[in-house]
Design a protein around this motif. Structure first.
Motif, PDB file in Angstrom:
ATOM      1  N   GLN A 189     -98.623  22.689  -7.577  1.00 35.87           N
ATOM      2  CA  GLN A 189     -99.392  21.841  -8.493  1.00 35.87           C
ATOM      3  C   GLN A 189     -98.435  21.175  -9.467  1.00 35.87           C
ATOM      4  O   GLN A 189     -97.857  21.834 -10.330  1.00 35.87           O
ATOM      5  N   GLY A 190     -98.213  19.888  -9.306  1.00 38.88           N
ATOM      6  CA  GLY A 190     -97.336  19.170 -10.210  1.00 38.88           C
ATOM      7  C   GLY A 190     -95.914  19.109  -9.714  1.00 38.88           C
ATOM      8  O   GLY A 190     -95.620  19.329  -8.531  1.00 38.88           O
ATOM      9  N   GLY A 191     -95.011  18.790 -10.624  1.00 42.12           N
ATOM     10  CA  GLY A 191     -93.628  18.573 -10.254  1.00 42.12           C
ATOM     11  C   GLY A 191     -92.683  19.607 -10.829  1.00 42.12           C
ATOM     12  O   GLY A 191     -93.011  20.322 -11.786  1.00 42.12           O
ATOM     13  N   HIS A 192     -91.521  19.675 -10.218  1.00 42.94           N
ATOM     14  CA  HIS A 192     -90.484  20.606 -10.655  1.00 42.94           C
ATOM     15  C   HIS A 192     -89.135  19.933 -10.457  1.00 42.94           C
ATOM     16  O   HIS A 192     -88.829  19.430  -9.370  1.00 42.94           O
ATOM     17  N   VAL A 193     -88.317  19.940 -11.503  1.00 37.15           N
ATOM     18  CA  VAL A 193     -86.952  19.412 -11.446  1.00 37.15           C
ATOM     19  C   VAL A 193     -86.008  20.498 -11.922  1.00 37.15           C
ATOM     20  O   VAL A 193     -86.275  21.171 -12.928  1.00 37.15           O
ATOM     21  N   GLU A 194     -84.908  20.647 -11.199  1.00 39.67           N
ATOM     22  CA  GLU A 194     -83.926  21.663 -11.562  1.00 39.67           C
ATOM     23  C   GLU A 194     -82.529  21.077 -11.406  1.00 39.67           C
ATOM     24  O   GLU A 194     -82.202  20.482 -10.380  1.00 39.67           O
ATOM     25  N   VAL A 195     -81.729  21.236 -12.449  1.00 38.67           N
ATOM     26  CA  VAL A 195     -80.352  20.738 -12.451  1.00 38.67           C
ATOM     27  C   VAL A 195     -79.436  21.903 -12.786  1.00 38.67           C
ATOM     28  O   VAL A 195     -79.687  22.639 -13.748  1.00 38.67           O
ATOM     29  N   GLN A 196     -78.379  22.077 -11.976  1.00 36.54           N
ATOM     30  CA  GLN A 196     -77.435  23.161 -12.225  1.00 36.54           C
ATOM     31  C   GLN A 196     -76.011  22.651 -12.070  1.00 36.54           C
ATOM     32  O   GLN A 196     -75.711  21.855 -11.184  1.00 36.54           O
ATOM     33  N   TYR A 197     -75.143  23.158 -12.943  1.00 33.76           N
ATOM     34  CA  TYR A 197     -73.713  22.888 -12.816  1.00 33.76           C
ATOM     35  C   TYR A 197     -72.962  24.200 -12.991  1.00 33.76           C
ATOM     36  O   TYR A 197     -73.276  25.011 -13.867  1.00 33.76           O
ATOM     37  N   GLY A 198     -71.963  24.410 -12.143  1.00 40.24           N
ATOM     38  CA  GLY A 198     -71.135  25.601 -12.243  1.00 40.24           C
ATOM     39  C   GLY A 198     -69.691  25.282 -11.948  1.00 40.24           C
ATOM     40  O   GLY A 198     -69.367  24.262 -11.330  1.00 40.24           O
ATOM     41  N   ASP A 199     -68.799  26.172 -12.387  1.00 38.57           N
ATOM     42  CA  ASP A 199     -67.379  25.934 -12.175  1.00 38.57           C
ATOM     43  C   ASP A 199     -66.637  27.265 -12.179  1.00 38.57           C
ATOM     44  O   ASP A 199     -67.062  28.238 -12.812  1.00 38.57           O
ATOM     45  N   TYR A 200     -65.515  27.294 -11.450  1.00 41.95           N
ATOM     46  CA  TYR A 200     -64.639  28.456 -11.422  1.00 41.95           C
ATOM     47  C   TYR A 200     -63.546  28.284 -12.465  1.00 41.95           C
ATOM     48  O   TYR A 200     -63.223  27.172 -12.886  1.00 41.95           O
ATOM     49  N   ASN A 201     -62.965  29.422 -12.888  1.00 43.50           N
ATOM     50  CA  ASN A 201     -61.845  29.295 -13.819  1.00 43.50           C
ATOM     51  C   ASN A 201     -60.549  28.957 -13.099  1.00 43.50           C
ATOM     52  O   ASN A 201     -59.514  28.795 -13.729  1.00 43.50           O
ATOM     53  N   ASP A 957     -65.806  38.109  -2.779  1.00 34.03           N
ATOM     54  CA  ASP A 957     -66.023  36.831  -3.429  1.00 34.03           C
ATOM     55  C   ASP A 957     -64.703  36.111  -3.649  1.00 34.03           C
ATOM     56  O   ASP A 957     -63.623  36.715  -3.668  1.00 34.03           O
ATOM     57  N   LEU A 958     -64.818  34.815  -3.859  1.00 30.52           N
ATOM     58  CA  LEU A 958     -63.656  34.001  -4.198  1.00 30.52           C
ATOM     59  C   LEU A 958     -62.999  34.530  -5.470  1.00 30.52           C
ATOM     60  O   LEU A 958     -63.685  34.958  -6.394  1.00 30.52           O
ATOM     61  N   PRO A 959     -61.672  34.550  -5.519  1.00 26.09           N
ATOM     62  CA  PRO A 959     -61.017  34.951  -6.776  1.00 26.09           C
ATOM     63  C   PRO A 959     -61.455  34.060  -7.934  1.00 26.09           C
ATOM     64  O   PRO A 959     -61.660  32.856  -7.761  1.00 26.09           O
ATOM     65  N   GLY A 960     -61.634  34.658  -9.086  1.00 24.10           N
ATOM     66  CA  GLY A 960     -61.967  33.871 -10.269  1.00 24.10           C
ATOM     67  C   GLY A 960     -63.398  34.051 -10.725  1.00 24.10           C
ATOM     68  O   GLY A 960     -64.285  34.433  -9.980  1.00 24.10           O
ATOM     69  N   ARG A 961     -63.611  33.745 -11.974  1.00 22.96           N
ATOM     70  CA  ARG A 961     -64.918  33.829 -12.617  1.00 22.96           C
ATOM     71  C   ARG A 961     -65.697  32.544 -12.377  1.00 22.96           C
ATOM     72  O   ARG A 961     -65.157  31.438 -12.465  1.00 22.96           O
ATOM     73  N   TYR A 962     -66.984  32.663 -12.051  1.00 17.67           N
ATOM     74  CA  TYR A 962     -67.840  31.507 -11.838  1.00 17.67           C
ATOM     75  C   TYR A 962     -68.907  31.465 -12.920  1.00 17.67           C
ATOM     76  O   TYR A 962     -69.700  32.403 -13.071  1.00 17.67           O
ATOM     77  N   SER A 963     -68.925  30.386 -13.705  1.00 16.59           N
ATOM     78  CA  SER A 963     -69.895  30.213 -14.788  1.00 16.59           C
ATOM     79  C   SER A 963     -70.812  29.047 -14.443  1.00 16.59           C
ATOM     80  O   SER A 963     -70.376  28.052 -13.859  1.00 16.59           O
TER      81      SER A 963
END
Length: 971
Positions: A189-201, A957-963
């Motif tokens: 019912q209705g609309g949904h929008v989702e935006v995500q951004y992430g990056d590794y150190n 997992d890939l080395p590094g922190r993912y935020s």
């Protein structure tokens, strides 16, 4: 398939909480939904609609809320992190230039992401979308035999149901290890929008995702449309310190013998001329020089060009210090860009009949990268290319021949054993894929009554296709190389031919030379699946303990696959991995029946005892008919306890690539047991190894091929388990709910379709002189392996067993909110792959081998806290320690125990955290989420036997922190 509903009994509610990892807010939403759904539902693992959610087999359900808490942006990432999952293709584990062509004819699945359950391989996992099969992946490099989960956007997913048990009698081929059923959004019912951004150190690896969906649900119609966009940037291997050497901690010891300065191994025209010791004479068993046996094994000083003063000039003996470090040219994370649009509609023609249609189009652009392609020439090249091995003559008058005599690979006068040159001037190999997938399905379904008993029916049809092209730059045409090194007059007579300077050192291959030897290689492939089925389910009669339920149906499917390599590859001119055209198709007709028989209600046996029986017959156009059966028992002694078990037969039909794949090559990294000092042992002498033999290259080319005589794999699966929801733990001061579960599983596969492990073949030949193993490869008179055949066959038996554990503890709600703990763990007690000679292959629990592993223990623990509009979660992901061979690190300090050839990969625990806040003050709701995966920036353990990047990307997992940060908006 309708949405999940709650059964009124207390145990069923508790079990649902345990399986779905639901917290109070989610449970409330489910209860409100249940009031609007049917009394009976269909869950993965059975075709019979029933009121009970718990059947004879355990189904793990990942709700949308649970998926969102992971922070992952793809279906593949979600299911690959289940404790029962094994290593499979992903954006971490994907390298066209180094994988070659696997023997199943499926190519490398470049850019794809698959799922492996029970470590039995992606080909033995069936992927469904709303109960209907999905088309297999296409990557441009072969005819794939497993589903690319990247073609299914996360935006359309309502939940994911994972059956970790054999289900061939219910769904047919491929369901040996289990089923992943992706349930799409419908009641919107209705609309949904989702935006995500992430990056590794680490430098690079930024990910951007945008999802949109909009739908309406009325009295008679439901519809939803949506679009999804995802982009992930690459990360170079050079960003991770342990990926900067071929084997971590060993420098150049395991580097390539194909170098920018070039390596040349040949016999000089005068076999007694040692050129001042640069080309020494061979020695006999007594250590005396052998007249006429001078052999040059030379290169140029690192970074230097040929001085042009005549041989020996500034050439020096080739040593480890001159090897090439290819490691920094690889990728830790491959780039991936995906665009999808989808939609579905459902219309009720009457209260008892409805129709539906679903469509999707997806496009993916991805890439892989590898070090500049090596050029190997000579009798020891072992690359299965006559241009490099048996047709090459570099005459004395070739413009760049510094030796003053002919070098040849032809006949008894052959004196050119090896040239290894790495043309860094041409840049790295780059493989770029463009994959387009479309899917259309529709059907009718309805319900009716027979003698007041409910019945349901459905018919559906589906057609889908995945089509890919792959463009490869940075590779070479071996025929053109041969011509450019040959007779100058012949080269001058060929339009475009430019003499090649292969001996001159880095920077001496000019742009004109590259233009002649460097093609753009374009490959293409396609997979097509068409399907139609009809099903009916209902109650046949009333027995002494309740209604006898059943389901029955028929299904037809047609598979077609095509792979067309570039014309230069088909002609045998490609310097890289050769392959041929693959084209094939087959069809299958199936019928099945399933019965649910109530045996007892109340009395001595407690609350209920139910028996399920299922059978399926499949008729394949390729090998004929086969049947499978399944039996299950569900016993509920009391409201608080459920016991269940099942036994099932399964099968997997040979794929198109396995049946029709043509001759191709896989470059395996192998350690010859007869290298160096071992060459004089009796076993190595018996294998045709001369004294002083040195393995020229750790990468040995292995020929692979499909086999039209393959038969289906057969399997047997057994499962037994219990779910306990103790009443004394409900509504107390320390627990609002406690659910505990345990399951034992065992799978046995006979006639497993596989090619023998090349390293195991070689070891077995040397150790025991096994005739089958020794016939698989050929050495030349210098001891070098120049032919290695590894053809598919029904030759393996796989036995695996283990335990799954689950626990859900929901604490009482307080003024500080409510806390819930969910724990899932898998303990693999046995994994044994027996080869064609009756011997166990090295793959087993607790061992890292062939760039993959089976940890004995894997575990996920999540603490989830709800307080008003806030939610926070903390997750721990545990992988047990592993042991491996030191491989090329033997004798180096980095190896745990060189004397025992043993290295330990320590146990690893990763921590993930997420916080979200939701408000209904703006439109229908807004939610802001921030999270960090691998909070403490823990690196994976160093892997010495892994061929790329210093760690096992299929296990860790890939080395590094993912935020990451995510904004969701409902309107």
């Amino acid at each position: 398939m309708t949405s999940l509903s709650l059964h009124p009994h207390r145990l069923t509610r508790a079990i649902q909480l345990s399986l779905l990892c639901l917290l109070p807010a989610v449970a409330t939403a489910q209860e409100s939904t249940a009031a609007r759904t049917l009394d009976t539902i269909q869950v993965t693992g059975t075709r019979i609609k029933r009121a009970e959610l718990e059947t004879q087999v355990p189904v793990q359900v990942l709700t949308r809320e649970a998926i969102d808490r992971t922070g992952y942006t793809s279906v593949a990432d979600v299911v690959q992190h289940l404790t029962a999952s094994g290593a499979s293709l992903s954006t971490k584990l994907n390298s066209s230039g180094n994988f070659g062509f696997p023997p199943d004819g499926g190519g490398v699945g470049a850019g794809a992401a698959t799922v492996d359950l029970r470590h039995l391989g992606p080909k033995r996992v069936l992927v469904l979308v709303d109960g209907i099969r999905w088309v297999n992946e296409s990557s441009g490099s072969g005819v794939g035999s497993s589903v690319d989960l990247n073609t299914i956007p996360l935006a359309l997913v309502e939940r994911i149901e994972v059956l970790e048990d054999g289900a061939s009698s219910i769904y047919g081929s491929d369901a040996i290890a289990g089923v992943v059923n992706i349930i799409t959004k419908k009641n919107v019912q209705g609309g949904h929008v989702e935006v995500q951004y992430g990056d590794y150190n680490l430098k690079g690896g930024g990910t951007t995702g945008v999802d949109f969906s909009f739908g309406k649900s009325g009295d008679r119609a439901q519809w939803v449309v949506g679009a999804s966009y995802f982009k992930q940037k690459e990360i170079s291997s050079a960003e991770y310190k342990w990926a900067r050497e071929p084997v971590p901690g060993t420098g150049l010891a395991n580097g390539s013998s194909a170098t920018p300065g070039g390596r040349s191994v040949f016999a000089p025209a005068d076999g007694n001329n040692t050129y001042g010791g640069l080309c020494p004479l061979a020695k006999d068993d007594s250590g005396n020089p052998i007249p006429g046996s001078a052999t040059c094994n030379i290169t140029l000083p690192n970074g230097a060009n040929y001085a042009g003063t005549g041989f020996p000039g500034n050439f020096i003996p080739f040593t480890t210090a001159n090897r090439f470090n290819f490691a920094p040219y690889n990728l830790l994370l491959t780039p991936n860009e995906r665009k999808s649009v989808f939609g579905q509609v459902r219309f009720d023609f009457s209260p008892s009949a409805s129709g539906w249609f679903r469509g999707l189009y997806s496009e993916r652009k991805s890439a892989n990268e590898a070090a500049p392609e090596p050029i190997f020439l000579g009798t020891d090249a072992g690359v299965y290319n006559d241009w490099a091995e048996t047709k090459l003559v570099i005459p004395a008058n070739q413009r760049y021949n510094p030796f003053g005599f002919d070098l040849t690979t032809i006949g008894p006068d052959a004196n050119l054993f090896l040239i290894g040159r790495r043309p860094v001037e041409g840049g790295p190999r780059r493989y770029e894929q463009d994959v387009k997938t479309w899917y259309a399905a529709g059907g009718l379904e309805g319900s009716f009554e027979v003698n007041s008993r409910p019945w349901s029916w459905d018919i559906n049809a589906m057609s889908s296709q995945s089509k890919a092209t792959q463009t490869n730059t940075g590779s070479y045409n071996i025929k053109h190389i041969n011509q450019a090194l040959g007779d100058p007059a012949a080269c001058a007579a060929i339009a475009g031919c430019v003499p090649l300077n292969i001996f001159g050192g880095p920077g001496t291959i000019t742009a004109d030379m590259l233009a002649w030897i460097s093609p753009v290689v374009r490959d293409r492939s396609k997979n097509t699946l068409s399907q139609a089925s009809a099903n009916i389910t209902g109650e046949l009669a009333d027995l002494w303990a309740g209604p006898l339920s059943f389901a029955a149906g028929a299904e037809w499917r047609r598979y077609k696959g095509e792979y067309y390599p570039d014309p230069i590859t088909v002609a045998g001119e490609y310097n890289g991995v050769p392959s041929g055209i693959t084209v094939g198709s087959y069809s299958v007709k199936e019928a099945y029946a399933e019965f649910d028989v109530p045996l007892a209600r109340g009395g001595f046996w407690g609350k209920s005892v139910d028996l399920s029986v299922a059978g399926r017959y499949s008729d394949y156009s390729t090998f004929g008919g086969t049947g499978t059966g399944k039996i299950g028992l569900r016993w509920q002694p009391a409201d608080e306890l459920l016991l269940r078990m099942s036994w099932a037969q399964g099968f997997r039909a040979p794929s198109i690539g396995e049946l029709y794949g043509t001759l191709s090559r896989f470059d395996a990294t192998l350690v010859d047991p007869c290298n160096n000092a071992a060459s004089t042992t009796p076993k190595c002498v018996a294998d045709g190894v001369p004294p002083g033999y040195e393995q020229v290259n750790p990468q040995i080319s292995v020929v692979t091929s499909g086999n039209r005589d393959l038969q289906p794999e057969k399997s047997r699966s057994f499962m037994a388990g219990a779910v306990w929801s103790p009443g004394w733990a409900e509504g107390g001061s320390w627990a609002s709910k406690l659910d505990l579960g345990v399951t034992f599983y065992r799978h046995t596969i006979d006639g497993a379709i596989q090619a023998p492990d090349a390293q195991a073949i070689m070891n077995r030949c040397i150790d025991s002189r096994d005739a089958v193993a020794c016939a698989s490869y050929t050495r030349n008179d210098r001891g070098q392996i120049v032919r290695f055949e590894d053809i598919l066959a029904n030759l393996g038996t796989i036995n695996t067993s283990g335990w799954d554990f689950t626990a859900h503890w929901l604490l009482p709600e307080t003024g500080w909110g409510q806390l819930g703990l969910d724990w899932k763990a898998t303990w693999v007690t046995r994994y044994e792959l027996v080869n064609e000679s009756g011997q166990a292959e090295p793959k087993r629990p607790g061992v890292e081998v062939n760039d993959s592993s089976i940890p004995e223990w894997t575990s996920n623990l999540t603490a989830n806290w709800d307080y008003r509009n806030w939610n926070a979660s903390w997750s721990l992901r545990y992988v047990d320690r592993l042991r491996e061979s030191c491989a090329g690190a033997n004798g180096f300090p980095i190896c745990t125990d060189s004397a025992a050839d043993l290295h330990w990969l320590g146990a690893t625990t990763l921590h993930d955290a997420q916080v979200s806040w939701r408000t209904d003050a703006w439109m229908k709701g807004m939610k802001i989420t921030v999270g960090v995966n691998n909070v403490f920036d823990k690196n994976p353990p160093i892997c010495l036997s892994c061929t790329l990047n210093g760690y096992d990307p299929g296990t860790y997992d890939l080395p590094g922190r993912y935020s990451y940060a995510r904004l969701s908006l409902d309107f």
